[in-house]
Scaffold this motif. Structure first.
Motif, PDB file in Angstrom:
ATOM      1  N   ARG A 250      38.571  87.921  40.125  1.00 43.61           N
ATOM      2  CA  ARG A 250      37.441  87.712  41.031  1.00 43.61           C
ATOM      3  C   ARG A 250      37.873  87.002  42.307  1.00 43.61           C
ATOM      4  O   ARG A 250      37.444  87.375  43.412  1.00 43.61           O
ATOM      5  CB  ARG A 250      36.350  86.903  40.328  1.00 43.61           C
ATOM      6  CG  ARG A 250      35.593  87.648  39.251  1.00 43.61           C
ATOM      7  CD  ARG A 250      34.591  86.709  38.575  1.00 43.61           C
ATOM      8  NE  ARG A 250      33.753  87.397  37.596  1.00 43.61           N
ATOM      9  CZ  ARG A 250      32.831  86.780  36.855  1.00 43.61           C
ATOM     10  NH1 ARG A 250      32.654  85.475  36.972  1.00 43.61           N
ATOM     11  NH2 ARG A 250      32.104  87.478  35.992  1.00 43.61           N
ATOM     12  N   VAL A 251      38.706  85.983  42.167  1.00 47.53           N
ATOM     13  CA  VAL A 251      39.158  85.238  43.342  1.00 47.53           C
ATOM     14  C   VAL A 251      39.960  86.147  44.268  1.00 47.53           C
ATOM     15  O   VAL A 251      39.833  86.071  45.497  1.00 47.53           O
ATOM     16  CB  VAL A 251      39.978  84.001  42.916  1.00 47.53           C
ATOM     17  CG1 VAL A 251      40.716  83.388  44.110  1.00 47.53           C
ATOM     18  CG2 VAL A 251      39.058  82.966  42.275  1.00 47.53           C
ATOM     19  N   ASP A 261      40.341  81.295  52.020  1.00 42.45           N
ATOM     20  CA  ASP A 261      41.624  80.735  51.652  1.00 42.45           C
ATOM     21  C   ASP A 261      41.650  80.430  50.158  1.00 42.45           C
ATOM     22  O   ASP A 261      40.826  79.662  49.655  1.00 42.45           O
ATOM     23  CB  ASP A 261      41.882  79.453  52.452  1.00 42.45           C
ATOM     24  CG  ASP A 261      43.226  78.836  52.140  1.00 42.45           C
ATOM     25  OD1 ASP A 261      44.227  79.311  52.672  1.00 42.45           O
ATOM     26  OD2 ASP A 261      43.261  77.876  51.327  1.00 42.45           O
ATOM     27  N   ARG A 262      42.601  81.019  49.455  1.00 46.11           N
ATOM     28  CA  ARG A 262      42.677  80.876  47.996  1.00 46.11           C
ATOM     29  C   ARG A 262      42.860  79.406  47.589  1.00 46.11           C
ATOM     30  O   ARG A 262      42.242  78.946  46.620  1.00 46.11           O
ATOM     31  CB  ARG A 262      43.838  81.722  47.472  1.00 46.11           C
ATOM     32  CG  ARG A 262      44.046  81.670  45.960  1.00 46.11           C
ATOM     33  CD  ARG A 262      45.294  82.464  45.580  1.00 46.11           C
ATOM     34  NE  ARG A 262      45.606  82.400  44.154  1.00 46.11           N
ATOM     35  CZ  ARG A 262      45.177  83.266  43.247  1.00 46.11           C
ATOM     36  NH1 ARG A 262      44.407  84.270  43.605  1.00 46.11           N
ATOM     37  NH2 ARG A 262      45.523  83.135  41.977  1.00 46.11           N
ATOM     38  N   ARG A 263      43.686  78.684  48.322  1.00 47.79           N
ATOM     39  CA  ARG A 263      43.941  77.289  47.963  1.00 47.79           C
ATOM     40  C   ARG A 263      42.682  76.437  48.080  1.00 47.79           C
ATOM     41  O   ARG A 263      42.367  75.644  47.189  1.00 47.79           O
ATOM     42  CB  ARG A 263      45.057  76.707  48.838  1.00 47.79           C
ATOM     43  CG  ARG A 263      45.345  75.230  48.530  1.00 47.79           C
ATOM     44  CD  ARG A 263      46.480  74.684  49.388  1.00 47.79           C
ATOM     45  NE  ARG A 263      46.699  73.275  49.086  1.00 47.79           N
ATOM     46  CZ  ARG A 263      46.031  72.281  49.662  1.00 47.79           C
ATOM     47  NH1 ARG A 263      45.097  72.545  50.594  1.00 47.79           N
ATOM     48  NH2 ARG A 263      46.289  71.021  49.330  1.00 47.79           N
ATOM     49  N   TRP A 268      38.244  73.381  45.541  1.00 49.44           N
ATOM     50  CA  TRP A 268      36.817  73.141  45.314  1.00 49.44           C
ATOM     51  C   TRP A 268      36.471  73.373  43.850  1.00 49.44           C
ATOM     52  O   TRP A 268      35.649  72.654  43.266  1.00 49.44           O
ATOM     53  CB  TRP A 268      35.970  74.052  46.201  1.00 49.44           C
ATOM     54  CG  TRP A 268      35.764  73.557  47.598  1.00 49.44           C
ATOM     55  CD1 TRP A 268      36.187  74.148  48.758  1.00 49.44           C
ATOM     56  CD2 TRP A 268      35.090  72.358  47.992  1.00 49.44           C
ATOM     57  NE1 TRP A 268      35.817  73.394  49.844  1.00 49.44           N
ATOM     58  CE2 TRP A 268      35.126  72.294  49.406  1.00 49.44           C
ATOM     59  CE3 TRP A 268      34.455  71.339  47.294  1.00 49.44           C
ATOM     60  CZ2 TRP A 268      34.566  71.248  50.129  1.00 49.44           C
ATOM     61  CZ3 TRP A 268      33.879  70.285  48.007  1.00 49.44           C
ATOM     62  CH2 TRP A 268      33.938  70.250  49.403  1.00 49.44           C
ATOM     63  N   GLY A 269      37.101  74.361  43.225  1.00 50.78           N
ATOM     64  CA  GLY A 269      36.851  74.616  41.814  1.00 50.78           C
ATOM     65  C   GLY A 269      37.285  73.470  40.926  1.00 50.78           C
ATOM     66  O   GLY A 269      36.602  73.126  39.944  1.00 50.78           O
ATOM     67  N   ARG A 297      41.417  75.603  34.755  1.00 50.16           N
ATOM     68  CA  ARG A 297      41.550  77.028  35.113  1.00 50.16           C
ATOM     69  C   ARG A 297      41.744  77.195  36.622  1.00 50.16           C
ATOM     70  O   ARG A 297      42.574  78.008  37.059  1.00 50.16           O
ATOM     71  CB  ARG A 297      40.335  77.815  34.633  1.00 50.16           C
ATOM     72  CG  ARG A 297      40.290  78.017  33.137  1.00 50.16           C
ATOM     73  CD  ARG A 297      39.301  79.101  32.739  1.00 50.16           C
ATOM     74  NE  ARG A 297      37.922  78.746  33.018  1.00 50.16           N
ATOM     75  CZ  ARG A 297      37.170  77.999  32.223  1.00 50.16           C
ATOM     76  NH1 ARG A 297      37.660  77.480  31.121  1.00 50.16           N
ATOM     77  NH2 ARG A 297      35.912  77.748  32.544  1.00 50.16           N
ATOM     78  N   PHE A 298      40.983  76.451  37.395  1.00 52.58           N
ATOM     79  CA  PHE A 298      41.135  76.568  38.855  1.00 52.58           C
ATOM     80  C   PHE A 298      42.490  76.022  39.312  1.00 52.58           C
ATOM     81  O   PHE A 298      43.082  76.533  40.270  1.00 52.58           O
ATOM     82  CB  PHE A 298      39.997  75.849  39.573  1.00 52.58           C
ATOM     83  CG  PHE A 298      38.769  76.704  39.726  1.00 52.58           C
ATOM     84  CD1 PHE A 298      38.616  77.552  40.800  1.00 52.58           C
ATOM     85  CD2 PHE A 298      37.742  76.664  38.785  1.00 52.58           C
ATOM     86  CE1 PHE A 298      37.486  78.348  40.948  1.00 52.58           C
ATOM     87  CE2 PHE A 298      36.612  77.447  38.900  1.00 52.58           C
ATOM     88  CZ  PHE A 298      36.486  78.298  39.992  1.00 52.58           C
TER      89      PHE A 298
END
Length: 303
Positions: A250-251, A261-263, A268-269, A297-298
């Motif tokens: 999903r990400v 931005d993935r990072r 935030w997760g 997980r994040f």
């Protein structure tokens, strides 16, 4: 028409205590007054009532509507201001709103099928991106009408206060410290501040017409655009794989389609998981490990 079920009354009392009794007892009169004031005719309430009274109905033109009555009037006011800010961008229309009554008449999404009915997770995530993209605009409104992202995370501050003075809290200290450090990094470095829905998950995205979608129930939070996908990512976590695989897939879709931005999303997760754990403890529950598992997980997205 059945107005108050035992289940609804029990949920309201559990959430608000005896102070809600007067409101629940006055609902028949409040509902009748809204029918007269707004020119609507109500049907049975929703079967899954939780913390607001919500019923289907029609207006004088026969148009399907939803009446929403809230005990917490300030929260409804914030929601309605967010809905009005989203007008024309994929939110259901606010037809009438009385802040003093804590009552709002909303356009009813028809057929109103939630995004959760879309079982193909790739397709559902693509739809989420489409809906999110329509809502996404730089915030230019009155900030005092909405929560800030820092205030949204005050549960972590309250956790610290609760276990101050040498008292040891149940949460792993390294995760609480990491969440605090993340917030101090992300909030000052936000470059795209938007009015966040704040609860943009499968059940709050409804089918509208043949091909359209409409959102309901925004929280109304001012903050980093990267925070918005989190609630979607935390729902139906094993749809199409295990939790880690689904999250990663999903990400990848969200960051590619929305240019995020993935990072930052991963950070935030991590903070959101710790907040979830703090809320769990605050509510008197013991399964705070679920929140820390979210953070874990994040964190793996950063590898």
């Amino acid at each position: 028409m059945t107005l108050i079920t035992e289940g609804f009354h029990a949920k309201m009392t559990a959430a608000h205590g005896s102070r809600v009794e007067g409101w629940t007892q006055s609902l028949p009169e409040l509902i009748a007054g809204c029918e007269e004031k707004f020119g609507i005719k109500l049907e049975e309430p929703f079967s899954n009532l939780s913390y607001n009274y919500i019923a289907h109905g029609t207006n004088e033109a026969g148009t399907p509507i939803v009446l929403k009555l809230a005990f917490l009037k300030a929260e409804l006011a914030q929601e309605m201001r967010a809905m009005k800010a989203y007008a024309g961008r994929g939110a259901v229309q606010v037809l009438a709103w009385d802040e003093e009554l804590g009552a709002a008449v909303l356009e009813r999404a028809v057929p109103g099928t939630p995004l959760s009915a879309t079982l193909d997770d790739h397709e559902a995530t693509a739809i989420f991106c489409e809906v999110f993209g329509k809502l996404r605009r730089p915030f230019e409104g009155e900030a005092a009408h909405f929560q800030t992202i820092r205030r949204w995370f005050e549960g972590i501050v309250r956790y610290r206060s609760r276990y101050s003075g040498g008292a040891e809290g149940p949460l792993p200290e390294e995760w609480v410290v990491r969440a605090e450090e993340i917030l101090e990094e992300l909030i000052p470095t936000t470059t795209e501040t938007v009015l966040l829905h704040g609860d943009l998950h499968h059940q709050n995205i409804l089918r509208q017409g043949e091909d359209g979608w409409a959102v309901i129930d925004p929280k109304g939070i001012i903050g980093d655009v990267h925070f918005e996908p989190l609630q979607y990512l935390l729902n139906y976590e094993e749809r199409g794989g295990d939790k880690e695989a689904v999250l990663s897939r999903r990400v990848a879709i969200i960051t590619e389609r929305l240019g995020l931005d993935r990072r930052r999303l991963a950070l935030w997760g991590i903070a959101r998981g710790v907040l979830e754990a703090c809320w769990t403890i605050e509510d008197g529950h013991e399964n705070w490990q679920d929140g820390i598992a979210i953070s874990e997980r994040f964190a793996k997205l950063l590898d």
